[in-house]
Design an enzyme around this catalytic site. Structure first.
Site, PDB file in Angstrom:
ATOM      1  CG  ASP A  49      -2.302   0.612   0.824  1.00  0.00           C
ATOM      2  OD1 ASP A  49      -2.298   1.794   0.434  1.00  0.00           O
ATOM      3  OD2 ASP A  49      -3.340  -0.074   0.899  1.00  0.00           O
TER       4      ASP A  49
ATOM      5  CG  HIS B 246      -4.210   1.910  -2.295  1.00  0.00           C
ATOM      6  ND1 HIS B 246      -4.350   2.575  -1.104  1.00  0.00           N
ATOM      7  CD2 HIS B 246      -5.444   1.838  -2.828  1.00  0.00           C
ATOM      8  CE1 HIS B 246      -5.642   2.880  -0.910  1.00  0.00           C
ATOM      9  NE2 HIS B 246      -6.319   2.448  -1.954  1.00  0.00           N
TER      10      HIS B 246
ATOM     11  CD  GLU C 140      -9.923   3.672  -1.301  1.00  0.00           C
ATOM     12  OE1 GLU C 140     -10.780   4.145  -0.550  1.00  0.00           O
ATOM     13  OE2 GLU C 140      -8.838   3.215  -0.884  1.00  0.00           O
TER      14      GLU C 140
ATOM     15  CE1 TYR D 299     -14.409  -3.529   3.433  1.00  0.00           C
ATOM     16  CE2 TYR D 299     -13.356  -1.438   3.926  1.00  0.00           C
ATOM     17  CZ  TYR D 299     -13.654  -2.451   3.032  1.00  0.00           C
ATOM     18  OH  TYR D 299     -13.182  -2.377   1.749  1.00  0.00           O
TER      19      TYR D 299
ATOM     20  CG  ASP E 299     -11.509  -0.597   9.146  1.00  0.00           C
ATOM     21  OD1 ASP E 299     -12.533  -1.208   8.752  1.00  0.00           O
ATOM     22  OD2 ASP E 299     -11.008   0.349   8.508  1.00  0.00           O
TER      23      ASP E 299
HETATM   24  C1  ACM Z   1     -10.839  -0.699   0.038  1.00  0.00           C
HETATM   25  O1  ACM Z   1     -11.401  -0.628   1.147  1.00  0.00           O
HETATM   26  N1  ACM Z   1     -10.187   0.347  -0.442  1.00  0.00           N
HETATM   27  C2  ACM Z   1     -10.888  -1.906  -0.751  1.00  0.00           C
END
Ligand code: ACM
Length: 705
Positions: A207, A281, A345, A436, A438
């Site tokens: 990343d 990324h 992204e 997710y 997080d």
């Molecule tokens: C992501 O959460 N950018 C895949």
């Protein structure tokens, strides 16, 4: 914690059987304390006592013996019992004997399926495939692990279980790029996954903030790309005596470590899905090899901001050669069918602005930057296919046009999966925010850092893996995956906490048939599940049993008890100091540093104090940054202003920040008088500051008489 739910199903039956009061009713259905819930479960008469010296027979060769030994190790960990492994083909029934039988000829066996039979004096686990037998061993250990040792034995009551998974892809993703976890932690994570019948570890290895996989041909990827100066004043003041510069944070996995991890996973029926994220990324890779980037002045240090960077790979032939050579080494290390090439992204500003990229687009006959990402993705897909592998990418790859063989991982909700399936792609559902990990799972002040919106255990459990039209496109849905992004998950202990027990809920969604999905039943099985976690030393959240939090007027109101003025819940962020030891965690709205304490009775309140911290504003948020309003300070260090009922008008009290200005960690501000009020009022808190960085945050506020 609330009182534990009553013991249920097989657990209660066994206790009764041991007490001699009643035998299990033959043929009756029982719900065992197993997660994920198995398919068919039928109670049988009798029981088996497993004790020191109980023999394990493993007809079926080395694989069966290995699985027998795995079970023996688990039982030793949970109960301290030592079983005896016999590898000769001998199924003689004797008291407590356990047989692990691999039968490649077994008819009608679904992939990964197994049968588990506990009858008087004998336990038989049988399967056609080693992976099914492995899951039978896991279920058997779960049945045992819920039982205490009594007179030196674990007693299992009679049962027959026939079990097979609903989905073939039961995944977790771990982001080792934003924060690095040790190889030992990865092994533990695999252990824990296996015990939940999870079978894919998505490994986010590259990343902007770090490249974590050793590539022999391009050693600078890890020599340079794996190291950064963490954000914040505390890290900047942490000088490394060897370099006289701020100490670098980072790490990477050597190929030798990766081979060990991959083999360890394989022995637990887990495939590791490596992710090399392109074309965005990419900052760490571009810092290591600037010729891969687009800008004439490429970034020169691995960055420590979170958010979305504009740095993309360029589309020179030499860059594709680089990526193919990286993929060669990736494929040599990771034998699984799929390789993840990211695709998320990738904002196209740099491609759009670059004359060289625009010239390449004309050369390639590509008409838009989105189509260029499609070209980029397809080139890697073709390369992987030529080497017998399949490509998977985040759902953005659908936007550029992508070959039908590519599979799509849907993260921006489930729409990507629905579109992918409609266009004939295989798909994995891993939508934000529900899957997710997080996002925080509770609201207490002890909740570790993460994203602010709460994704509870029940939210994950109630996730529908076949939403909308996918109910009719089941064959396209490979399965589900929960993702642990680690921007705000710095430590291994917190990575475990964010994962469990939510990944147990995911495991049941992924494994158990839809008719078995039952929140009350799952909740009732959590007591045994948490006991397993304690046995194995897995850090987990028991927030599901936490009573609702209420805070009295004169108690500390933590930032987690306040409301953001905007109504947004953005981030639960950790202080950057102290460098060692526990750090405060603040709920912050990075776009509006303003907080409300909901109505409190101020009748007898005479003064107010607050504990505050300052954290780095390290977010790539593009133009949103310009829209953030800051109130100008009256003094050099700024103030915390307190207003009555609303956030405009004159402050009721002003707490100067001077005493906190030079403290990277939390400072308790001197108390300020609060003019007398009567009745209940809310209080509004705003920091005055000239710059966004550092960002001031409230740890707690306290009202006094
Ligand atoms: C992501 O959460 N950018 C895949």
């Amino acid at each position: 914690m609330r009182p534990r739910p009553a013991l249920c199903g097989v657990t209660a039956t066994v206790l009764l059987a041991v007490g001699g009061a009643r035998a299990a009713v033959p043929g009756a259905s029982a719900l065992p304390d197993v997660i994920p819930m198995p398919g068919a479960v039928v109670a049988r008469p009798g029981a088996v006592a497993i004790r020191d010296g109980t023999e394990i027979f493993a007809p079926g060769g080395a694989e069966a013996a290995r699985i027998g030994a795995y079970f023996a190790d688990l039982l030793h960990a949970s109960h301290g019992l030592s079983l005896r492994l016999r590898t000769r083909d001998d199924r003689r029934a004797r008291d407590g004997a356990i047989a692990f039988a691999l039968d490649p000829q077994a008819p009608d066996a679904a992939p990964e399926s197994y049968r588990l039979e506990v009858s008087p004096g004998l336990v038989v686990v049988s399967a056609r495939e080693a992976r099914g037998l492995f899951y039978g061993a896991v279920t058997l250990w779960q049945l045992a692990s819920a039982q205490p040792l009594r007179a030196g034995a674990v007693v299992l009551s009679g049962v027959r279980i026939d079990d097979a998974p609903r989905f073939r892809w039961r995944g977790l993703m771990l982001d080792s790029a934003r924060h690095f976890q040790s190889p030992d932690f990865i092994l533990r994570y695999l252990d824990w996954m296996a015990l939940h019948k999870l079978n894919v570890l998505g490994w986010h290895l590259t990343d902007d903030q770090g490249w974590r996989l050793e590539i022999k041909r391009y050693l600078r990827l890890t020599r340079v790309g794996a190291w950064r100066v963490p954000a914040g004043a505390a890290a900047l003041h942490d000088i490394d005596p060897a370099t006289h510069r701020p100490r670098l944070y980072g790490g990477y996995y050597t190929q030798q470590e990766v081979r060990r991890i991959v083999a360890y996973a394989a022995a637990r029926n887990i495939t590791i899905l490596p992710e090399i994220d392109v074309p965005g990324h990419a900052t760490a890779a571009i810092v290591a090899y600037p010729e891969l980037g687009v800008l004439e002045k490429p970034p020169t240090a691995v960055p420590s901001d979170w958010g979305v960077y504009p740095n993309l790979f360029n589309v020179e032939e030499s860059t594709f050669t680089f990526l193919e050579q990286v993929l060669d080494e990736v494929m040599a290390l990771f034998p699984g069918e799929y390789i993840h090439t990211g695709g998320d992204e990738a904002i196209k500003d740099q491609w759009h602005a670059s004359a060289r990229i625009q010239a390449r687009m004309r050369e390639l006959g590509v008409s838009s930057e989105e189509a260029l990402q499609g070209y980029f993705t397809a080139r890697l897909g073709v390369y992987l296919a030529a080497h017998g592998r399949r490509q998977i990418g985040w759902d953005e790859i659908l936007e550029g046009g992508v070959p039908p063989e590519a599979a799509v991982m849907s993260w921006r909700g489930v729409e990507g999966a629905i579109t992918a399936a409609a266009r004939g792609h295989d798909t994995v559902l891993s939508p934000s925010p529900t899957l997710y990990l997080d996002y925080r799972q509770g609201t207490g002040p002890d909740e570790p850092p993460g994203r602010g919106t709460v994704v509870s255990l029940e939210d994950v459990y109630r996730f529908d893996p076949l939403p909308g039209p996918l109910a009719h496109e089941q064959s396209r849905v490979l399965g589900v995956q929960a993702n642990l992004w680690t921007e705000h998950v710095r430590t291994a202990a917190n990575a475990a906490y964010m994962t469990w027990p939510r990944a147990a809920a995911l495991a049941e969604v992924a494994w158990s048939s839809a008719s078995r999905i039952d929140w009350q039943s799952f909740e009732a099985r959590l007591a045994a599940e948490f006991e397993r976690y304690r046995t194995l030393g897995i850090r987990y959240s028991d927030d599901v049993f936490a009573p609702p939090r209420s805070v009295g007027t004169y108690e500390r109101h933590f930032s987690q008890d306040l409301r953001s003025c905007s109504g947004r819940l953005v981030l639960n962020l950790e202080d950057d100091a102290p460098l060692a030891g526990p750090r405060a965690v603040f709920l912050v709205d990075i776009l509006d540093p303003c907080w409300l304490l909901p109505a409190a009775d101020l009748t007898h309140v005479a003064s107010i104090t607050a504990a505050v911290g300052q954290i780095p504003f390290n977010f790539q948020i593009g133009k949103d940054r310009d829209a953030i309003h800051l109130d100008p300070p009256r003094t050099a260090a700024g103030e915390l202003e307190v207003r009555l009922d609303r956030c405009d008008g004159a402050p009721l009290a002003v707490l100067p920040l001077a005493s906190a200005a030079d403290n990277d960690a939390v400072t308790v501000l001197p108390a300020a008088a609060l003019p007398r009020q009567s009745g209940a009022h809310s209080l509004c808190f705003r920091f005055t500051q000239r710059t966004l960085d550092p960002l001031w945050a409230i740890d707690w506020v306290q009202l006094s008489q």
